[in-house]
Design an enzyme around this catalytic site. Sequence first.
Site, PDB file in Angstrom:
ATOM      1  N   GLU A  26       6.585 -32.008  22.217  1.00 49.85           N
ATOM      2  CA  GLU A  26       5.556 -32.877  21.641  1.00 49.85           C
ATOM      3  C   GLU A  26       5.502 -32.727  20.126  1.00 49.85           C
ATOM      4  OE1 GLU A  26       1.793 -33.332  24.382  1.00 49.85           O
ATOM      5  OE2 GLU A  26       2.622 -31.317  24.650  1.00 49.85           O
ATOM      6  N   SER A  72      -1.560   1.870  -1.848  1.00 52.94           N
ATOM      7  CA  SER A  72      -1.514   2.211  -0.435  1.00 52.94           C
ATOM      8  C   SER A  72      -2.935   2.464   0.068  1.00 52.94           C
ATOM      9  CB  SER A  72      -0.664   3.466  -0.226  1.00 52.94           C
ATOM     10  OG  SER A  72       0.675   3.236  -0.575  1.00 52.94           O
ATOM     11  N   LYS A 100      -4.077  -2.826  11.364  1.00 49.53           N
ATOM     12  CA  LYS A 100      -3.142  -2.488  10.288  1.00 49.53           C
ATOM     13  C   LYS A 100      -1.791  -3.083  10.681  1.00 49.53           C
ATOM     14  CE  LYS A 100      -1.354   1.397   7.602  1.00 49.53           C
ATOM     15  NZ  LYS A 100       0.083   1.086   7.802  1.00 49.53           N
ATOM     16  N   CYS A 401      10.963  37.384  -7.461  1.00 52.97           N
ATOM     17  CA  CYS A 401      11.771  36.693  -6.445  1.00 52.97           C
ATOM     18  C   CYS A 401      12.611  35.595  -7.090  1.00 52.97           C
ATOM     19  CB  CYS A 401      10.870  36.096  -5.373  1.00 52.97           C
ATOM     20  SG  CYS A 401      11.749  35.095  -4.155  1.00 52.97           S
TER      21      CYS A 401
END
Length: 637
Positions: A26, A72, A100, A401
């Site tokens: 259609e 973000s 989301k 270290c």
Amino acid sequence: MEEIIKQLNEWTKLYDEGHPAVSDKEWDELYFKLVAMEKEAGFSLPESPTRKINYEIVSSLKKVQHNHLMLSLAKTKNWADFVNYFSNIGSGKDIVLMPKLDGLTCSLRYINGELVSAETRGNGQEGEDILHNAKVIDSIPNKIDYKDELIIDGEVICTYKNFENWNEEFRNPRNFAAGSIRSLDSKVCAKRNLSFICWNVIIGFEENSSFIYKLGKLNKLGFITVPWVSTFDLDAKEYIIEKSKELSYPIDGLVARFDDLAFGRDLGETAHHPKSAYAFKFYDEEYETILRGIDWSLGRTGVLTPIACFDPIDIDGTVITKASLHNLSILNELSGGYQNVGDKLYIYKANQIIPQASRWEHQSDGIELSVPLVCPVCGGATKIQVSDSGTNVLVCTNPACQGKFLNKLDHFCGTKGLDIKGLSLATLEKIYNWGWVNTLADLYNLKNYRDIWINKPGFGIASVDKILNAIENSKDTTLESFISAIGIPTIGKTISKEIIKYVPTYENFRELILEKFDWSTYDGFGIITSDFINNFDYTEADNVFPYLSFKKIEHNQTNQLNGKTFCITGTLKTFKNRAELQNKIESAGGKVVSAVSAKVDYLINNNIDSTSSKNLAARKLNIPIISEEEVKKFLTF
């Protein structure tokens, strides 16, 4: 023709919303009737679906600066945290809950009712121009009945229904949509049946600051908007999930935001996300594997991070054999406090990128694993201590270290530091083992070893000179890069950029630290950040500082924007976009904010007589409204 176009576009909208009103046959019959009428008339009307098929091929996707930050969202996978976030910062305020969408975030801009730009999110400040493809997506109108500037953000998606035709060729709808919208040939994009779903209005409909109101106005203009509810409970959560399934939308969580956009703008934003919205993230698909051991990775601050090592698994085409367990608290929470070789692990890819362990099942016959009593790098003693965030971490207690120092050195030379090309971690390990570098400052004396270095295996005159030139060039740097390079915990390029707004020299910076200055009094700084800055050991930084020369930030000689705060609204004429104008203002010592408040000195709007909400707020607060030309009079851009 107008009646047929209206009918076809309405049917298309219903189809994209998941409610087809007619069969394809259609739709096609009426469409081809329209084609014949247009051929007879010799023209087509602006909103005709026949005008959508105007395919364009581009040679490449151009990079474009956004006219607004496309940040973000802060995320959580804990429903209680999701709900509590809004009650803590905006109790009593109306909340809008929506899905989301799992696609590619894009922004559209209309001027005088015409689509003039379409951009991917990119890094939030810069994206790619996809206008050629946007014009062939049926749910993106090329023209709308709205004469003011309109900027809307939304998601380009492929519905699961449409993806059924492509799932043997592509892994998931999101990658399919992202690849399609970024195609150089718009004919390829047109065949993919993508949809654009609007979920935010950046500029437009300024007469009302309601998020729901603006979505309603978009609907009336012919856009498809994200489904939403104005309640915030588990029933609402289930409704949005079921509604998304009904519409065949790919989603990976939920988003909630304040309906009052003006209130949301006043909350502000971080460098990463706005504070007015929050996302609830669904767990990703899990993959079962078998634990084979735990490695301990040493960071530059001496923290040892547990790394799960397991049988290989294939996740989305990537073979995974390791995943971070983050810290002792998370390790013990997952494993119940003990770990055996042979335990079952369930791994997923967080945000489709980072391998994470979600569950742990014990097996009784495996070799028990224990927390190391000595550092695997230097052999120094380890201890468990509580971090600033309240978690238990394992640390190496040896101040000498070599692993700590090498990681610090690697950070200093890396892209987050001074970006010294050629000094990889492997190269740094070699020159450290040769005894040439024991402090950061020693880097700038490596030229003394050139004659020996060029004869070392794997090196030569060309490679050594290239590294030495890079070291020499790194002396000419910026204060921002240096502060980021020295390794203050949580202080990267973003915070460093904020610091130099207040302290023009390293000497000024050190003076404030010696005074134990409260950095949290400045915008963008918190108490924890302030403590990290003030309590850091600057011995190495002070020793390397004399070797460097900092580039000066050029300010206009008049300094007329120093300390001034601006808000920008409306259409710009002189500048390409708001980002360009904002950069000019900030480079001259000014500040740009997104909302009108008593702290704003000037509202910039070329339409001074506008009755927009920002103009009305400025008049109420007696804030001067000025044009671009008046801004330029402050200084010579």
